[in-house]
Motif scaffolding. Structure first.
Motif, short mmCIF file in Angstrom:
data_model
loop_
_atom_site.label_atom_id
_atom_site.label_comp_id
_atom_site.label_asym_id
_atom_site.label_seq_id
_atom_site.Cartn_x
_atom_site.Cartn_y
_atom_site.Cartn_z
N ILE A 128 0.83 -1.21 0.00
CA ILE A 128 0.00 0.00 0.00
C ILE A 128 0.87 1.25 0.00
O ILE A 128 0.61 2.21 -0.76
CB ILE A 128 -0.95 -0.02 1.21
N LEU A 129 1.91 1.28 0.82
CA LEU A 129 2.78 2.46 0.86
C LEU A 129 3.51 2.65 -0.46
O LEU A 129 3.72 3.79 -0.91
CB LEU A 129 3.77 2.34 2.01
N ASP A 130 3.89 1.56 -1.11
CA ASP A 130 4.55 1.67 -2.41
C ASP A 130 3.61 2.28 -3.44
O ASP A 130 4.00 3.17 -4.20
CB ASP A 130 5.04 0.30 -2.86
N VAL A 131 2.37 1.82 -3.46
CA VAL A 131 1.39 2.34 -4.41
C VAL A 131 1.15 3.83 -4.18
O VAL A 131 1.01 4.62 -5.13
CB VAL A 131 0.05 1.56 -4.30
N LEU A 132 1.14 4.25 -2.93
CA LEU A 132 0.87 5.65 -2.59
C LEU A 132 2.15 6.50 -2.58
O LEU A 132 2.12 7.65 -2.15
CB LEU A 132 0.19 5.73 -1.23
N GLN A 133 3.24 5.94 -3.08
CA GLN A 133 4.50 6.66 -3.25
C GLN A 133 4.98 7.30 -1.95
O GLN A 133 5.41 8.46 -1.92
CB GLN A 133 4.36 7.71 -4.36
N VAL A 134 4.90 6.53 -0.89
CA VAL A 134 5.46 6.94 0.39
C VAL A 134 6.91 6.46 0.45
O VAL A 134 7.19 5.28 0.23
CB VAL A 134 4.65 6.35 1.56
N ASP A 135 7.82 7.37 0.72
CA ASP A 135 9.23 7.03 0.81
C ASP A 135 9.47 6.18 2.05
O ASP A 135 9.29 6.65 3.18
CB ASP A 135 10.06 8.32 0.87
N THR A 136 9.87 4.93 1.85
CA THR A 136 10.10 4.02 2.98
C THR A 136 11.59 3.74 3.20
O THR A 136 11.94 2.72 3.80
CB THR A 136 9.35 2.69 2.74
N THR A 137 12.43 4.62 2.73
CA THR A 137 13.88 4.45 2.90
C THR A 137 14.23 4.26 4.37
O THR A 137 13.79 5.03 5.24
CB THR A 137 14.64 5.68 2.36
N GLY A 138 14.98 3.21 4.65
CA GLY A 138 15.41 2.93 6.01
C GLY A 138 14.39 2.21 6.86
O GLY A 138 14.65 1.93 8.04
N SER A 139 13.23 1.88 6.29
CA SER A 139 12.18 1.23 7.08
C SER A 139 12.40 -0.26 7.26
O SER A 139 11.86 -0.86 8.19
CB SER A 139 10.83 1.44 6.39
N GLY A 140 13.17 -0.87 6.35
CA GLY A 140 13.32 -2.33 6.38
C GLY A 140 12.13 -3.08 5.82
O GLY A 140 12.07 -4.31 5.94
N LEU A 141 11.18 -2.37 5.22
CA LEU A 141 10.00 -3.02 4.66
C LEU A 141 10.39 -3.84 3.43
O LEU A 141 11.31 -3.47 2.69
CB LEU A 141 8.94 -2.00 4.27
N PRO A 142 9.65 -4.94 3.18
CA PRO A 142 9.94 -5.74 1.98
C PRO A 142 9.57 -4.97 0.72
O PRO A 142 8.75 -4.06 0.73
CB PRO A 142 9.04 -6.97 2.17
N SER A 143 10.23 -5.34 -0.38
CA SER A 143 9.88 -4.76 -1.68
C SER A 143 8.48 -5.21 -2.08
O SER A 143 8.03 -6.30 -1.71
CB SER A 143 10.89 -5.23 -2.73
N ALA A 144 7.77 -4.36 -2.84
CA ALA A 144 6.37 -4.67 -3.15
C ALA A 144 6.00 -4.30 -4.58
O ALA A 144 4.98 -3.68 -4.83
CB ALA A 144 5.45 -3.94 -2.17
N PRO A 145 6.81 -4.69 -5.58
CA PRO A 145 6.49 -4.30 -6.95
C PRO A 145 5.19 -4.89 -7.52
O PRO A 145 4.63 -4.32 -8.45
CB PRO A 145 7.71 -4.78 -7.75
#
Length: 496
Positions: free
Chosen positions: A473-490
């Motif tokens: 969801i954050l990837d779709v909404l173009q939220v910068d997750t740099t440094g979060s450790g979240l998995p990639s979500a292409p």
């Protein structure tokens, strides 16, 4: 019980609205610090499908002819499951003479929604991590504390809420209404709790609507005298003037003046001017200019809290008051007059007693309101030049805390279900790779399985987690997750 309009004095409404706000410390009334760039904002609407909205009673339904164990697995007669050409999505249209213990006939339709919106629908299978209502609900919006315990709404408010006076508005309850664990965020990122969508706007002005109130300029002068003269000279201010809490209170008072300058009490008012129930004009108030349009799209605003929440969500996004809203069907019973069950007690969780009709009724109600909210957002221009609509920048996340158990006895259509970790969620947005299922379903058991997080290919050996959905969801909404450790979500985002 039935939700009815009622008569209220202006001052009573203010007490109700400010009382709810005071309980949360008015934590979101200061301006948001947000994106460093000027990229167009994105909007998130979370729909808390409380009680276990079952994905196999909707978009991944299984037919009897496909299930070798159809007598003991929750699946449907073939004719009740609707498919769509070239699509993995399904729908269940169901009607019955009674709604469980409620002696009302019901007719629930999912196929119209899927037919209309499937190009923008993404179903994501998921294995939840808790079957406790409050725990599961909170994990659905934090990704099970995937990024320092922040909620999705807080992340979107931080990324896209610049200039929005109340970027994160939450009209839900229970775990869906909880704030995250990250105390380092700006106060404006945390949710402003709204318990009644139609009453909250009354609290957005300190004087308008009060009979005999001084003229606005006199109010402004009195506030200036208080802020610049009386307060700083007081013994209290000299003693506690450097308190962070007092500083927050000062910022909140400035934000309240901003609400008045933006005329939010007028722009967000969902009540009609009615001398017998809400005599707005007698107090110098008026309804939102869009109210007639909203009542046409959502005709049960006065009866159904979910419709009122959807209407307020539209106004909040349109006027850029918020960038994320959270709504839910509520967990209390609502009757539509004497002839229909609008919402069963505990919403989807009444499936404990009457699984099939309860799932059908609450899914129908939820999808109907979402459909009308989407239509409103599609009709609203995003700006004056791009030719895009507000919907072109919005994602709706239908979140639930867990699924339901998959078994039944002897092919019965009258059975109850328990809580189950296995399920899936629905995302809707033009920003998604739509008309897809991420994951899959074992039709012999009714249980879903996961997908490869890089390619999106079904993977029966993998379980999708709350963190996967959170990251997507954050990837779709173009939220910068740099440094979060979240998995990639292409696999989620169109064009990725």
């Amino acid at each position: 019980m039935t939700h009815r309009p009622f008569s209220m004095r202006r001052r009573d409404a203010l007490r109700a609205a400010f009382g709810a706000a005071a309980a949360t410390g008015l934590a979101t009334l200061s301006p948001s610090s947000s994106r460093a760039d000027a990229a167009p904002p994105k909007f998130l609407v979370v729909v808390g499908a409380t009680g276990g909205a079952s994905i196999i009673d909707s978009f991944l339904a299984v037919r009897h002819s496909e299930c070798p164990n159809y007598q003991t697995v929750n699946c449907f007669p073939d004719e009740q499951v609707i498919s769509f050409p070239g699509s993995p999505l399904r729908a269940v249209d169901l009607a019955g003479p009674s709604a469980g213990a409620f002696p009302f006939p019901f007719a629930a339709n999912q196929s119209n929604f899927v037919r209309k919106h499937r190009g923008e629908m993404l179903v994501v299978t998921m294995t939840h991590s808790s079957v406790n209502h409050l725990v599961g609900q909170k994990r659905a919006i934090t990704g099970n504390n995937a990024w320092r315990g922040r909620t999705l709404q807080e992340c979107v408010a931080l990324a896209h809420g610049r200039g929005a006076p109340v970027p994160n508005v939450n009209m839900a309850g229970l775990g869906f209404a909880e704030r995250g664990l990250d105390d380092t965020l700006p106060n404006a990122c945390y949710a402003e709790s709204v318990s009644h969508a139609d009453l909250w706007p009354f609290g957005l002005s300190g004087s308008k609507g009060v009979k005999g109130a001084p003229e606005p300029e006199l109010v402004r002068q009195a506030r200036a005298l208080r802020d610049e003269g009386l307060d700083p000279a007081s013994a209290f201010s000299r003693t506690f003037g450097r308190s962070p809490r007092l500083e927050l209170w000062r910022r909140q008072r400035l934000a309240a003046a901003d609400f008045e300058a933006r005329a939010l009490i007028d722009k967000l008012m969902l009540r009609s001017d009615d001398p017998s129930t809400s005599p707005l004009s007698a107090f110098g108030l008026g309804s939102a200019p869009e109210l007639a349009m909203l009542r046409q799209a959502l005709p049960k605003i006065d009866l159904d809290p979910l419709e009122a929440q959807a209407a307020l969500s539209f106004l909040l996004l349109k006027h850029r008051v918020a960038v994320t809203t959270t709504i839910w069907p509520t967990d209390r019973v609502i009757l539509d007059g004497t002839s229909a069950l609008l919402n069963p007690p505990l919403a989807f969780d009444n499936s404990h007693n009457f699984h099939r009709p309860m799932q059908a009724i609450v899914w129908d109600r939820t999808l109907r309101v979402i459909d009308r909210l989407i239509d409103l957002l599609k009709a609203e221009p995003f700006d004056a030049t791009s030719g895009q609509s507000l919907w072109d920048h919005t994602l709706i996340y239908v979140a639930t805390e867990f699924g339901r158990s998959k078994s039944r006895l002897g092919g019965s259509v009258e059975f109850g279900t328990g809580h189950d970790l296995n399920n899936g969620v629905l995302l809707i947005s033009p920003l998604l790779k739509g008309d897809r299922v991420l994951g899959g379903i074992d039709r012999a058991t009714g249980r879903t399985y996961g997908f490869d997080p890089t390619t999106g290919a079904p993977d029966p050996g993998r379980e999708t987690t709350e963190a996967d959905v959170f990251a997507g969801i954050l990837d779709v909404l173009q939220v910068d997750t740099t440094g979060s450790g979240l998995p990639s979500a292409p696999p989620f985002r169109k064009g990725a």
